[in-house]
Design an enzyme around this catalytic site. Structure first.
Site, PDB file in Angstrom:
ATOM      1  N   HIS A  96     -22.590  26.513   3.169  1.00 23.35           N
ATOM      2  CA  HIS A  96     -21.321  27.248   3.205  1.00 23.35           C
ATOM      3  C   HIS A  96     -21.549  28.733   2.925  1.00 23.35           C
ATOM      4  O   HIS A  96     -21.022  29.594   3.634  1.00 23.35           O
ATOM      5  CB  HIS A  96     -20.346  26.678   2.179  1.00 23.35           C
ATOM      6  CG  HIS A  96     -19.102  27.499   2.006  1.00 23.35           C
ATOM      7  ND1 HIS A  96     -17.982  27.347   2.807  1.00 23.35           N
ATOM      8  CD2 HIS A  96     -18.805  28.496   1.135  1.00 23.35           C
ATOM      9  CE1 HIS A  96     -17.061  28.203   2.437  1.00 23.35           C
ATOM     10  NE2 HIS A  96     -17.529  28.924   1.422  1.00 23.35           N
ATOM     11  N   GLU A  97     -22.323  29.032   1.885  1.00 22.54           N
ATOM     12  CA  GLU A  97     -22.567  30.437   1.550  1.00 22.54           C
ATOM     13  C   GLU A  97     -23.351  31.135   2.657  1.00 22.54           C
ATOM     14  O   GLU A  97     -23.118  32.312   2.943  1.00 22.54           O
ATOM     15  CB  GLU A  97     -23.299  30.548   0.212  1.00 22.54           C
ATOM     16  CG  GLU A  97     -22.524  29.991  -0.978  1.00 22.54           C
ATOM     17  CD  GLU A  97     -21.112  30.557  -1.097  1.00 22.54           C
ATOM     18  OE1 GLU A  97     -20.871  31.694  -0.640  1.00 22.54           O
ATOM     19  OE2 GLU A  97     -20.234  29.860  -1.636  1.00 22.54           O
ATOM     20  N   HIS A 100     -21.186  32.462   5.368  1.00 24.57           N
ATOM     21  CA  HIS A 100     -20.678  33.827   5.183  1.00 24.57           C
ATOM     22  C   HIS A 100     -21.692  34.859   5.672  1.00 24.57           C
ATOM     23  O   HIS A 100     -21.312  35.891   6.238  1.00 24.57           O
ATOM     24  CB  HIS A 100     -20.365  34.076   3.703  1.00 24.57           C
ATOM     25  CG  HIS A 100     -19.168  33.338   3.199  1.00 24.57           C
ATOM     26  ND1 HIS A 100     -17.932  33.411   3.817  1.00 24.57           N
ATOM     27  CD2 HIS A 100     -19.001  32.516   2.133  1.00 24.57           C
ATOM     28  CE1 HIS A 100     -17.067  32.667   3.153  1.00 24.57           C
ATOM     29  NE2 HIS A 100     -17.687  32.110   2.135  1.00 24.57           N
ATOM     30  N   HIS A 104     -21.143  37.670   8.531  1.00 23.19           N
ATOM     31  CA  HIS A 104     -21.485  39.087   8.365  1.00 23.19           C
ATOM     32  C   HIS A 104     -22.375  39.571   9.502  1.00 23.19           C
ATOM     33  O   HIS A 104     -22.155  40.647  10.075  1.00 23.19           O
ATOM     34  CB  HIS A 104     -22.185  39.279   7.017  1.00 23.19           C
ATOM     35  CG  HIS A 104     -22.357  40.712   6.626  1.00 23.19           C
ATOM     36  ND1 HIS A 104     -23.221  41.126   5.640  1.00 23.19           N
ATOM     37  CD2 HIS A 104     -21.788  41.855   7.102  1.00 23.19           C
ATOM     38  CE1 HIS A 104     -23.169  42.442   5.516  1.00 23.19           C
ATOM     39  NE2 HIS A 104     -22.304  42.905   6.396  1.00 23.19           N
TER      40      HIS A 104
END
Length: 228
Positions: A96-97, A100, A104
């Site tokens: 999940h991280e 991100h 980006h």
């Protein structure tokens, strides 16, 4: 006024339940070993590499459920349980991280918009409660301070709602990757999806709570304007 208080209490209770449920699910899925034996750090690095992202570092941070992606220094920050863990929970959170980080790298619109709001949000969060308090104290003299405070609070509410598509999209990317790359079995996929769903619900409740509080302050402001 009474209705606003009731809504506030309901939101608070729901928030406590969701937070408890998330911790419960994380603890549960932390006990389920990942069949491939990879750690959260290894999964994170693998997902970054397979998305051609080589300028983001995966680091370990203190605390529980403190996992986050920092676009400023391009780091995927994983709590020790996730970084070193070899469980379904660790896999879900790590992916999940990294979702991100992929956002980006691909200039995902909502993330870019949220990032541009951060400086304004920092100022709003620092001063809005004091301005709102001053506005309530001065409400019989001038409604301007309260109006400014409500405006600042509206910025924080907007930020919480902009966060929702960012979080849901990161989970969508994470789940698609772990499934397509065979990181998890079908059974483990169901657990990972459930864990990320409860994590997303914390953001949903926070956004609703912020909106309820904003409407409460707006009702005070509107009442003051009518009495002028």
């Amino acid at each position: 006024m009474l209705g606003a208080y009731v809504i506030g209490i309901i939101v608070m209770l729901v928030s406590l339940f969701v937070s408890w449920r998330l911790k419960s699910k994380f603890n549960e899925y932390s006990q389920i070993g990942l069949s491939n034996g990879l750690s959260g750090a290894e999964i994170a690095q693998k997902m970054l590499n397979e998305n051609n992202i080589y300028d983001v570092r995966v680091v370990s941070v203190e605390g529980m459920l403190t996992d986050h992606y920092n676009p400023q220094d391009k780091t995927v920050n994983l709590s020790a349980d996730v970084y070193y863990g070899r469980s379904v929970a660790a896999a879900a959170v790590a992916a999940h991280e990294c979702g991100h980080a992929v956002q980006h790298a691909t200039a995902y619109g909502p993330l870019k918009f949220r990032s541009t709001m951060v400086p304004v949000l920092s100022i709003a969060s620092r001063y809005m409660q004091w301005i709102i308090l001053l506005g309530i104290l001065m409400i019989n003299t001038s409604i301007l301070p309260l109006a400014i405070g409500v405006g600042l609070f509206a910025v924080t509410t907007l930020f919480s709602f902009i966060t929702l598509p960012v979080e849901f999209d990161a989970s969508r990317r994470a789940l698609a990757w772990v499934q397509n790359r065979g990181i998890v079995t079908q059974r483990e996929y169901g657990y990972a999806k459930n864990a990320l769903w409860w994590a997303a619900m914390t953001y949903v409740v926070a956004a609703i709570g912020s909106l309820a509080t904003l409407l409460y302050y707006v009702s005070i402001l509107m009442g003051a304007r009518r009495s002028d």
